[in-house]
Motif scaffolding. Structure first.
Motif, PDB file in Angstrom:
ATOM      1  N   ALA A 120      76.563  59.145   1.829  1.00 50.29           N
ATOM      2  CA  ALA A 120      77.590  59.935   2.510  1.00 50.29           C
ATOM      3  C   ALA A 120      77.608  59.615   3.998  1.00 50.29           C
ATOM      4  O   ALA A 120      78.686  59.483   4.602  1.00 50.29           O
ATOM      5  CB  ALA A 120      77.327  61.431   2.293  1.00 50.29           C
ATOM      6  N   GLN A 121      76.432  59.485   4.606  1.00 53.15           N
ATOM      7  CA  GLN A 121      76.371  59.128   6.028  1.00 53.15           C
ATOM      8  C   GLN A 121      76.960  57.751   6.271  1.00 53.15           C
ATOM      9  O   GLN A 121      77.699  57.547   7.239  1.00 53.15           O
ATOM     10  CB  GLN A 121      74.918  59.160   6.527  1.00 53.15           C
ATOM     11  CG  GLN A 121      74.341  60.548   6.624  1.00 53.15           C
ATOM     12  CD  GLN A 121      72.863  60.516   7.006  1.00 53.15           C
ATOM     13  OE1 GLN A 121      72.296  59.475   7.275  1.00 53.15           O
ATOM     14  NE2 GLN A 121      72.246  61.692   6.998  1.00 53.15           N
ATOM     15  N   LEU A 122      76.663  56.804   5.405  1.00 53.92           N
ATOM     16  CA  LEU A 122      77.210  55.458   5.538  1.00 53.92           C
ATOM     17  C   LEU A 122      78.723  55.491   5.413  1.00 53.92           C
ATOM     18  O   LEU A 122      79.432  54.821   6.169  1.00 53.92           O
ATOM     19  CB  LEU A 122      76.601  54.537   4.469  1.00 53.92           C
ATOM     20  CG  LEU A 122      77.100  53.096   4.471  1.00 53.92           C
ATOM     21  CD1 LEU A 122      76.737  52.413   5.780  1.00 53.92           C
ATOM     22  CD2 LEU A 122      76.529  52.347   3.287  1.00 53.92           C
ATOM     23  N   HIS A 123      79.227  56.290   4.501  1.00 52.12           N
ATOM     24  CA  HIS A 123      80.673  56.413   4.331  1.00 52.12           C
ATOM     25  C   HIS A 123      81.314  56.981   5.598  1.00 52.12           C
ATOM     26  O   HIS A 123      82.367  56.516   6.038  1.00 52.12           O
ATOM     27  CB  HIS A 123      80.978  57.296   3.113  1.00 52.12           C
ATOM     28  CG  HIS A 123      82.426  57.467   2.852  1.00 52.12           C
ATOM     29  ND1 HIS A 123      83.220  56.441   2.394  1.00 52.12           N
ATOM     30  CD2 HIS A 123      83.240  58.549   2.997  1.00 52.12           C
ATOM     31  CE1 HIS A 123      84.458  56.881   2.279  1.00 52.12           C
ATOM     32  NE2 HIS A 123      84.499  58.161   2.628  1.00 52.12           N
ATOM     33  N   GLU A 124      80.677  58.001   6.191  1.00 52.86           N
ATOM     34  CA  GLU A 124      81.214  58.587   7.427  1.00 52.86           C
ATOM     35  C   GLU A 124      81.201  57.578   8.569  1.00 52.86           C
ATOM     36  O   GLU A 124      82.138  57.509   9.348  1.00 52.86           O
ATOM     37  CB  GLU A 124      80.399  59.836   7.811  1.00 52.86           C
ATOM     38  CG  GLU A 124      80.669  61.038   6.937  1.00 52.86           C
ATOM     39  CD  GLU A 124      82.111  61.507   7.012  1.00 52.86           C
ATOM     40  OE1 GLU A 124      82.681  61.531   8.123  1.00 52.86           O
ATOM     41  OE2 GLU A 124      82.685  61.829   5.951  1.00 52.86           O
ATOM     42  N   ILE A 125      80.146  56.801   8.672  1.00 55.00           N
ATOM     43  CA  ILE A 125      80.043  55.817   9.758  1.00 55.00           C
ATOM     44  C   ILE A 125      81.110  54.748   9.598  1.00 55.00           C
ATOM     45  O   ILE A 125      81.794  54.389  10.555  1.00 55.00           O
ATOM     46  CB  ILE A 125      78.624  55.182   9.777  1.00 55.00           C
ATOM     47  CG1 ILE A 125      77.608  56.225  10.232  1.00 55.00           C
ATOM     48  CG2 ILE A 125      78.584  53.961  10.676  1.00 55.00           C
ATOM     49  CD1 ILE A 125      76.175  55.771  10.107  1.00 55.00           C
ATOM     50  N   LYS A 176      83.879  55.023   8.063  1.00 55.58           N
ATOM     51  CA  LYS A 176      85.182  55.666   8.190  1.00 55.58           C
ATOM     52  C   LYS A 176      85.574  55.813   9.653  1.00 55.58           C
ATOM     53  O   LYS A 176      86.721  55.598  10.021  1.00 55.58           O
ATOM     54  CB  LYS A 176      85.117  57.032   7.500  1.00 55.58           C
ATOM     55  CG  LYS A 176      86.400  57.805   7.492  1.00 55.58           C
ATOM     56  CD  LYS A 176      86.180  59.104   6.738  1.00 55.58           C
ATOM     57  CE  LYS A 176      87.338  60.047   6.909  1.00 55.58           C
ATOM     58  NZ  LYS A 176      87.092  61.313   6.244  1.00 55.58           N
ATOM     59  N   THR A 177      84.624  56.163  10.518  1.00 56.05           N
ATOM     60  CA  THR A 177      84.937  56.372  11.931  1.00 56.05           C
ATOM     61  C   THR A 177      85.040  55.067  12.703  1.00 56.05           C
ATOM     62  O   THR A 177      85.757  54.989  13.677  1.00 56.05           O
ATOM     63  CB  THR A 177      83.877  57.262  12.598  1.00 56.05           C
ATOM     64  OG1 THR A 177      82.598  56.659  12.431  1.00 56.05           O
ATOM     65  CG2 THR A 177      83.890  58.649  12.016  1.00 56.05           C
ATOM     66  N   THR A 178      84.361  54.035  12.301  1.00 56.37           N
ATOM     67  CA  THR A 178      84.424  52.776  13.040  1.00 56.37           C
ATOM     68  C   THR A 178      85.647  51.961  12.682  1.00 56.37           C
ATOM     69  O   THR A 178      86.157  51.224  13.513  1.00 56.37           O
ATOM     70  CB  THR A 178      83.164  51.925  12.791  1.00 56.37           C
ATOM     71  OG1 THR A 178      83.020  51.702  11.400  1.00 56.37           O
ATOM     72  CG2 THR A 178      81.943  52.606  13.352  1.00 56.37           C
ATOM     73  N   LEU A 179      86.150  52.077  11.488  1.00 57.22           N
ATOM     74  CA  LEU A 179      87.348  51.347  11.104  1.00 57.22           C
ATOM     75  C   LEU A 179      88.570  52.223  11.387  1.00 57.22           C
ATOM     76  O   LEU A 179      88.614  53.375  10.961  1.00 57.22           O
ATOM     77  CB  LEU A 179      87.318  50.993   9.617  1.00 57.22           C
ATOM     78  CG  LEU A 179      86.234  50.008   9.177  1.00 57.22           C
ATOM     79  CD1 LEU A 179      86.294  49.841   7.659  1.00 57.22           C
ATOM     80  CD2 LEU A 179      86.423  48.672   9.861  1.00 57.22           C
ATOM     81  N   PRO A 180      89.506  51.706  12.136  1.00 57.55           N
ATOM     82  CA  PRO A 180      90.702  52.501  12.414  1.00 57.55           C
ATOM     83  C   PRO A 180      91.495  52.725  11.132  1.00 57.55           C
ATOM     84  O   PRO A 180      91.546  51.864  10.265  1.00 57.55           O
ATOM     85  CB  PRO A 180      91.487  51.646  13.411  1.00 57.55           C
ATOM     86  CG  PRO A 180      91.014  50.255  13.182  1.00 57.55           C
ATOM     87  CD  PRO A 180      89.586  50.375  12.736  1.00 57.55           C
ATOM     88  N   GLU A 181      92.096  53.924  11.086  1.00 56.47           N
ATOM     89  CA  GLU A 181      92.881  54.252   9.907  1.00 56.47           C
ATOM     90  C   GLU A 181      94.173  53.463   9.870  1.00 56.47           C
ATOM     91  O   GLU A 181      94.636  53.072   8.828  1.00 56.47           O
ATOM     92  CB  GLU A 181      93.160  55.756   9.871  1.00 56.47           C
ATOM     93  CG  GLU A 181      91.903  56.561   9.613  1.00 56.47           C
ATOM     94  CD  GLU A 181      92.180  58.044   9.529  1.00 56.47           C
ATOM     95  OE1 GLU A 181      93.331  58.425   9.290  1.00 56.47           O
ATOM     96  OE2 GLU A 181      91.227  58.811   9.696  1.00 56.47           O
TER      97      GLU A 181
END
Length: 174
Positions: free
Chosen positions: A136-141, A143-148
């Motif tokens: 879950a932490q990896l997914h959050e990281i 998610k925030t580093t790649l622009p939507e």
């Protein structure tokens, strides 16, 4: 011949010879110490048993031998001996105690193994939770580093302030 000599002759262990005699209830002669003593007739019988076993017959399927005539040299059991009866009862009590102890040791070992398995299961559950948390932490990281939304450049070009590279290098001359 004694048991070891017959075993060497047949190419099997002495315990195998003893097992055949006991399981097939062969009436073998014993000496004063209770050791088996085999004559030529006994050896032929054992060779026959070995042949049957080698041909695939199970030891349990081999027919027991009919009772032989009592031969000289066999030890006769003493009847009505009180001391012998007392020894039998002591041996029976000791066997019961040994069986009881073996049962309690086996039960203790089973309980110990069960505790160890439960501890391992608990550790697996904890590790599974940790892996899920890390995922879950990896997914959050990520998610925030790649622009939507992807960056869109105006007219396909990025507006930058251009400097003349060469002039900046040699600007002190001019």
């Amino acid at each position: 011949m004694n048991t070891n000599q017959v075993a060497k002759l047949l190419g099997v262990s002495a315990s195998t010879i003893q097992r055949w005699v006991k399981q097939l209830e062969l009436p073998m002669e014993r000496n004063e110490r209770g050791h088996y003593h085999f004559n030529d007739e006994d050896i032929e019988l054992l060779k026959n048993i070995q042949t049957q076993i080698q041909n695939g017959t199970l030891l349990q399927e081999i027919a027991p031998v009919q009772e032989k005539k009592t031969r000289k040299g066999t030890v006769k059991a003493i009847e009505g001996n009180a001391e012998l009866e007392r020894l039998y009862s002591i041996v029976s009590e000791l066997e019961a105690k040994v069986n009881s102890k073996a049962d309690s040791v086996a039960s203790y070992q089973l309980l110990q193994h069960r505790r160890e398995i439960e501890e391992l299961q608990s550790q697996v559950i904890d590790l599974t939770k940790q892996v899920q948390s890390l995922q879950a932490q990896l997914h959050e990281i990520t998610k925030t580093t790649l622009p939507e939304k992807p960056l869109v450049l105006e007219q396909g070009k990025l507006n930058r302030k251009k400097k003349k590279f060469v002039s900046s290098l040699f600007g002190f001359l001019g």
